[in-house]
Design a protein around this motif. Structure first.
Motif, mmCIF file in Angstrom:
data_model
loop_
_atom_site.group_PDB
_atom_site.id
_atom_site.type_symbol
_atom_site.label_atom_id
_atom_site.label_comp_id
_atom_site.label_asym_id
_atom_site.label_seq_id
_atom_site.Cartn_x
_atom_site.Cartn_y
_atom_site.Cartn_z
ATOM 1 N N PHE A 103 0.832 -1.208 0.000
ATOM 2 C CA PHE A 103 0.000 0.000 0.000
ATOM 3 C C PHE A 103 0.866 1.258 0.000
ATOM 4 C CE2 PHE A 103 -3.231 -2.991 1.624
ATOM 5 C CZ PHE A 103 -4.260 -2.678 0.748
ATOM 6 N N PHE A 104 2.001 1.205 0.680
ATOM 7 C CA PHE A 104 2.913 2.349 0.667
ATOM 8 C C PHE A 104 3.465 2.580 -0.739
ATOM 9 C CE2 PHE A 104 7.254 4.037 1.054
ATOM 10 C CZ PHE A 104 6.981 5.241 1.694
ATOM 11 N N ASN A 105 3.907 1.500 -1.387
ATOM 12 C CA ASN A 105 4.413 1.621 -2.758
ATOM 13 C C ASN A 105 3.322 2.077 -3.723
ATOM 14 O OD1 ASN A 105 6.995 0.775 -2.025
ATOM 15 N ND2 ASN A 105 6.535 -1.372 -2.419
ATOM 16 N N LEU A 111 1.294 8.920 -6.567
ATOM 17 C CA LEU A 111 1.785 10.295 -6.488
ATOM 18 C C LEU A 111 2.776 10.590 -7.606
ATOM 19 C CD1 LEU A 111 2.277 10.702 -2.618
ATOM 20 C CD2 LEU A 111 0.443 11.644 -4.036
ATOM 21 N N GLU A 112 3.680 9.655 -7.859
ATOM 22 C CA GLU A 112 4.650 9.865 -8.938
ATOM 23 C C GLU A 112 3.970 9.858 -10.308
ATOM 24 O OE1 GLU A 112 7.815 7.114 -8.594
ATOM 25 O OE2 GLU A 112 8.635 8.001 -6.764
ATOM 26 N N LEU A 113 2.948 9.010 -10.451
ATOM 27 C CA LEU A 113 2.196 9.013 -11.709
ATOM 28 C C LEU A 113 1.490 10.348 -11.910
ATOM 29 C CD1 LEU A 113 1.132 7.500 -14.192
ATOM 30 C CD2 LEU A 113 -0.742 6.640 -12.780
ATOM 31 N N PHE A 114 0.930 10.887 -10.832
ATOM 32 C CA PHE A 114 0.305 12.205 -10.904
ATOM 33 C C PHE A 114 1.334 13.264 -11.281
ATOM 34 C CE2 PHE A 114 -1.032 16.167 -8.773
ATOM 35 C CZ PHE A 114 -2.235 16.374 -9.433
ATOM 36 N N SER A 120 3.998 16.061 -17.867
ATOM 37 C CA SER A 120 3.731 15.834 -19.286
ATOM 38 C C SER A 120 2.796 16.906 -19.850
ATOM 39 C CB SER A 120 3.120 14.441 -19.491
ATOM 40 O OG SER A 120 3.990 13.432 -19.027
ATOM 41 N N ILE A 121 1.752 17.237 -19.059
ATOM 42 C CA ILE A 121 0.835 18.287 -19.505
ATOM 43 C C ILE A 121 1.559 19.620 -19.611
ATOM 44 C CG2 ILE A 121 -1.230 19.591 -18.867
ATOM 45 C CD1 ILE A 121 -2.307 17.025 -17.593
ATOM 46 N N TRP A 122 2.416 19.898 -18.608
ATOM 47 C CA TRP A 122 3.183 21.147 -18.652
ATOM 48 C C TRP A 122 4.148 21.160 -19.828
ATOM 49 C CZ3 TRP A 122 3.569 25.944 -17.951
ATOM 50 C CH2 TRP A 122 4.803 26.589 -17.917
ATOM 51 N N PHE A 123 4.736 20.003 -20.147
ATOM 52 C CA PHE A 123 5.644 19.918 -21.291
ATOM 53 C C PHE A 123 4.897 20.217 -22.586
ATOM 54 C CE2 PHE A 123 7.461 17.378 -24.749
ATOM 55 C CZ PHE A 123 8.736 17.920 -24.789
ATOM 56 N N VAL A 124 3.678 19.678 -22.719
ATOM 57 C CA VAL A 124 2.890 19.930 -23.929
ATOM 58 C C VAL A 124 2.507 21.403 -24.017
ATOM 59 C CG1 VAL A 124 0.730 19.394 -25.114
ATOM 60 C CG2 VAL A 124 2.033 17.561 -24.046
ATOM 61 N N ASP A 342 10.092 3.551 -19.218
ATOM 62 C CA ASP A 342 11.009 2.908 -18.271
ATOM 63 C C ASP A 342 10.508 3.056 -16.838
ATOM 64 O OD1 ASP A 342 12.604 2.260 -20.395
ATOM 65 O OD2 ASP A 342 13.939 3.988 -20.158
ATOM 66 N N TRP A 343 9.977 4.246 -16.524
ATOM 67 C CA TRP A 343 9.479 4.466 -15.171
ATOM 68 C C TRP A 343 8.265 3.584 -14.901
ATOM 69 C CZ3 TRP A 343 4.743 6.098 -13.363
ATOM 70 C CH2 TRP A 343 4.676 6.417 -12.012
ATOM 71 N N VAL A 344 7.332 3.498 -15.865
ATOM 72 C CA VAL A 344 6.140 2.666 -15.692
ATOM 73 C C VAL A 344 6.532 1.201 -15.534
ATOM 74 C CG1 VAL A 344 4.067 1.816 -16.856
ATOM 75 C CG2 VAL A 344 4.586 4.253 -16.879
ATOM 76 N N GLN A 345 7.498 0.742 -16.327
ATOM 77 C CA GLN A 345 7.946 -0.647 -16.213
ATOM 78 C C GLN A 345 8.597 -0.907 -14.867
ATOM 79 O OE1 GLN A 345 10.581 -1.829 -19.333
ATOM 80 N NE2 GLN A 345 10.692 -3.960 -18.684
ATOM 81 N N GLU A 346 9.425 0.022 -14.407
ATOM 82 C CA GLU A 346 10.093 -0.148 -13.121
ATOM 83 C C GLU A 346 9.084 -0.167 -11.977
ATOM 84 O OE1 GLU A 346 13.389 2.204 -10.337
ATOM 85 O OE2 GLU A 346 12.908 2.901 -12.367
#
Length: 415
Positions: A103-105, A111-114, A120-124, A342-346
């Motif tokens: 649950f901690f992970n 949070l990291e996905l958010f 990503s939105i800011w980059f666009v 890579d982040w999503v896979q990790e």
């Protein structure tokens, strides 16, 4: 005597079937059918699997102790039974800690996905906002570094456009009156200005073309060509002075008369001022940009192509070649997507590991009871820290077969 036998029989039955006296209570408590939804969920999540493992361990421990009579290395085997219970206890605590870690992970991953989504939105948004600046910067860089004088070409066309616009507004009344007298109908200025502008645009551009040809003749030192182009240039001068610049000077005469006392100018003076203006404007524009822009425009119009020497450029080491805004943006998007993948896979592997490992700890400890009874050894090494520690089924079967072979008594040597 019979009473003693019955008492011993009951004690033996109690010992052999002692899990029956508490397993139902264990299961009912961990199942929590009569509790609230929250309590029932927590009990089934944290207690049901450990309770089943403990009950299985109790049932397997009974024949395991009974088989001590027939086994070799009895001390090591009994020690293995206690160690198996110790491993089960560690696995249960690892199971509880693993659930909390999952649950901690999960919260950290959300949070990291958010954060990734926000970035990503800011980059666009940033790419869209700064796209005009980057386009202008890339275009400016290519224009500055190009061997084609684009700036001179643009300035030449822009100046021709300005002259054509000014002369269109200055000469429109004269042209309207002339055409009205010829046709006998009153023409509107809006109807005349568009074709007049196109006509004057090519007239002004043609005067620069004649001037460019005249300069080329001097470079080639061709006397006959110089004389011919000089005559043409004089005719161009007279045409533009009489029909264009004269009208422009005539439009300025009332302004001079307004601020000067007893101001008067003859036709010769008007033509002299017009010729002086033509010479000044042509000289300034020619030496500033038209001398480089006009030959390029003529080469494109004549279909000869732009034949300019290529500048050899070798990219410096450690620097990437710039392919323009589109390539830069594509590369940044690709790099960003690679990092996100890579982040999503990790994080996916981490969440999968923290989700699967806690129950596997308890299941592996429970299976070790069964393998201890059958083979006298453990199948799994607990606690399991990562998914890679779980071997393939074929490897586990091979390891179990090797352990059974090691446990077989050695054949007596022949005398």
């Amino acid at each position: 005597m019979l009473t003693n036998v019955d008492g011993i029989s009951k004690i033996l039955i109690y010992i052999l079937l002692f899990p029956l006296y508490f397993q139902q209570a264990f299961l009912e408590f961990s199942w929590a059918g009569g509790d609230t939804l929250v309590v029932m969920t927590l009990k089934r999540l944290f207690l049901l699997l450990p309770a089943l493992a403990i009950i299985l361990g109790c049932w397997v421990t009974i024949p395991a102790f009974l088989s001590v009579i027939f086994r070799q290395n009895r001390k090591e085997y009994v020690t293995s039974i206690f160690i198996t219970w110790w491993d089960l206890g560690k696995s249960i605590f690892s199971f509880w800690g693993g659930i909390l870690q999952f649950f901690f992970n999960l919260v950290i991953a959300l949070l990291e996905l958010f954060k990734v989504l926000i970035l990503s939105i800011w980059f666009v948004i940033q790419s869209i906002l700064f796209m005009p600046f980057r386009l202008f910067g890339g275009a400016s860089k290519k224009v500055v570094e190009s061997n084609i004088p684009w700036i001179a070409v643009v300035l030449t066309l822009f100046w021709v456009l300005i002259e054509a616009t000014i002369f269109t507004y200055v000469t429109t009344p004269l042209v309207v009156d002339t055409l009205s007298n010829i046709t006998g109908e009153q023409l509107s200025m809006a109807f005349v200005r568009i074709p007049l502008f196109a006509f004057l645009f090519f007239i002004v551009l043609g005067s620069y073309a004649v001037l460019s040809t005249f300069v080329d003749s001097f470079k080639e030192k061709n006397i006959y060509q110089i004389a011919g182009i000089f005559a043409i240039e004089v005719i161009v001068l007279l045409v533009e002075v009489v029909f264009l610049y004269r009208e422009f000077v005539d439009a300025l005469v009332p302004w001079f008369a307004l601020y000067a006392n007893d101001f008067s100018i003859t036709m010769t003076g008007i033509l002299a001022v017009s010729a002086f203006m033509w010479f000044g404007i042509r000289s300034l524009s020619w030496f500033l940009f038209a001398s480089h822009g006009t030959p390029t425009i003529m080469a494109v119009i004549q279909g000869e192509g732009i034949k300019l020497a290529e500048k050899a450029k070798t990219p410096k080491k450690g620097k990437k070649t710039d392919d323009g805004f589109g390539a830069d943006l594509s590369n940044e998007l690709i790099e960003s997507l690679k990092k996100d993948v890579d982040w999503v896979q990790e994080k996916g592997d981490l969440l999968l590991s923290s989700f699967i490992l806690p129950p596997l700890q308890v299941i592996a400890a429970a299976i070790n009871f069964c393998t201890l009874l059958v083979t006298g050894s453990h199948l799994f090494n607990t606690p399991i820290k990562k998914l890679d520690d779980i071997r393939d089924s074929s490897e586990m079967l091979k390891a179990a077969a090797e352990k059974r072979a090691d446990l077989k008594p050695a054949a007596p040597a022949e005398s």
